[in-house]
Design a protein around this motif. Structure first.
Motif, PDB file in Angstrom:
ATOM      1  N   SER A  13       0.845  -1.190   0.000  1.00 56.79           N
ATOM      2  CA  SER A  13       0.000   0.000   0.000  1.00 56.79           C
ATOM      3  C   SER A  13       0.882   1.242   0.000  1.00 56.79           C
ATOM      4  O   SER A  13       2.095   1.152   0.248  1.00 56.79           O
ATOM      5  CB  SER A  13      -0.936   0.011   1.210  1.00 56.79           C
ATOM      6  N   THR A  14       0.276   2.387  -0.248  1.00 55.67           N
ATOM      7  CA  THR A  14       1.062   3.622  -0.283  1.00 55.67           C
ATOM      8  C   THR A  14       1.681   3.933   1.076  1.00 55.67           C
ATOM      9  O   THR A  14       2.718   4.589   1.142  1.00 55.67           O
ATOM     10  CB  THR A  14       0.198   4.810  -0.745  1.00 55.67           C
ATOM     11  N   SER A  15       1.091   3.449   2.147  1.00 55.38           N
ATOM     12  CA  SER A  15       1.661   3.701   3.476  1.00 55.38           C
ATOM     13  C   SER A  15       3.006   2.990   3.655  1.00 55.38           C
ATOM     14  O   SER A  15       3.782   3.348   4.546  1.00 55.38           O
ATOM     15  CB  SER A  15       0.690   3.277   4.578  1.00 55.38           C
ATOM     16  N   TRP A  74       5.407   3.183   1.539  1.00 55.02           N
ATOM     17  CA  TRP A  74       6.430   3.965   0.829  1.00 55.02           C
ATOM     18  C   TRP A  74       7.456   4.574   1.787  1.00 55.02           C
ATOM     19  O   TRP A  74       8.628   4.674   1.452  1.00 55.02           O
ATOM     20  CB  TRP A  74       5.782   5.034  -0.036  1.00 55.02           C
ATOM     21  N   GLU A 132      10.892   3.595   0.299  1.00 56.46           N
ATOM     22  CA  GLU A 132      11.637   4.684  -0.335  1.00 56.46           C
ATOM     23  C   GLU A 132      13.138   4.497  -0.127  1.00 56.46           C
ATOM     24  O   GLU A 132      13.946   4.870  -0.978  1.00 56.46           O
ATOM     25  CB  GLU A 132      11.166   6.021   0.227  1.00 56.46           C
ATOM     26  N   THR A 137       8.556   1.167  -9.174  1.00 55.60           N
ATOM     27  CA  THR A 137       7.832   1.099  -7.915  1.00 55.60           C
ATOM     28  C   THR A 137       6.354   0.987  -8.229  1.00 55.60           C
ATOM     29  O   THR A 137       5.841   1.697  -9.099  1.00 55.60           O
ATOM     30  CB  THR A 137       8.078   2.347  -7.033  1.00 55.60           C
ATOM     31  N   VAL A 191       2.366  -0.127  -6.318  1.00 54.63           N
ATOM     32  CA  VAL A 191       1.534  -0.591  -5.223  1.00 54.63           C
ATOM     33  C   VAL A 191       0.721  -1.752  -5.774  1.00 54.63           C
ATOM     34  O   VAL A 191      -0.034  -1.588  -6.737  1.00 54.63           O
ATOM     35  CB  VAL A 191       0.603   0.519  -4.699  1.00 54.63           C
TER      36      VAL A 191
END
Length: 154
Positions: free
Chosen positions: A3-5, A7, A11, A26, A28
């Motif tokens: 999920s984006t959380s 990242w 990162e 990258t 999701v």
């Protein structure tokens, strides 16, 4: 990543790969929402020229294992730190795979994300002498940055 959380953790993988000069993408791709996207991504990865997959996930952290079940490419799993159990739940989910579905499991969080990039680069460097030299230079730079005394800190 699941999920984006994720990242915030993943990162560090991207930054490390970028620093060493390893091309990457990258995405999701949730194991749960929607699983069809995961199936398509993992099943087509090799045909698209991907050689190693780094999958970061938190909580139930099914992404690395489900990905590994759908491809013969090496899959490295990064447990993302979760609020409920500080990432231990993620670690257990990723590391406890049944025989025949391997996932190389890294440490929880930032350290695991960076080491996943380095491990993937090491695998790729086996057939890429230029990458091997860049990886060696990265490691040398890291070694040289270690202070010998507290006064030497960078």
């Amino acid at each position: 990543m699941g999920s984006t959380s994720d990242w915030e953790t993943m990162e560090h993988t991207a930054d490390t790969l970028r620093e060493i000069g390893v091309p990457f993408e990258t995405r999701v791709v949730s194991a749960h929402r929607p699983p069809d996207l995961l199936f398509e991504y993992a099943a087509s990865a090799e045909k698209r020229g991907i050689e190693v997959i780094i999958a970061g996930a938190g909580g139930a952290a099914h992404l690395p294992g489900m990905t590994a079940a759908m491809t013969i490419l090496p899959v490295f799993g990064v447990p993302v730190e979760s609020k409920a159990m500080s990432g231990v739940d993620s670690l257990y989910s990723i590391v406890q795979m049944p025989p025949g579905v391997p996932v190389g499991t890294l440490a929880i969080g930032k350290s695991g994300a960076i080491n996943a990039a380095l491990l993937a680069a090491s695998v790729l460097a086996l057939s890429d002498p230029k990458l091997a030299k860049r990886l060696e230079a990265w490691r040398k730079k890291q070694t040289e940055a270690v202070a010998e005394t507290p006064e030497d800190k960078a």
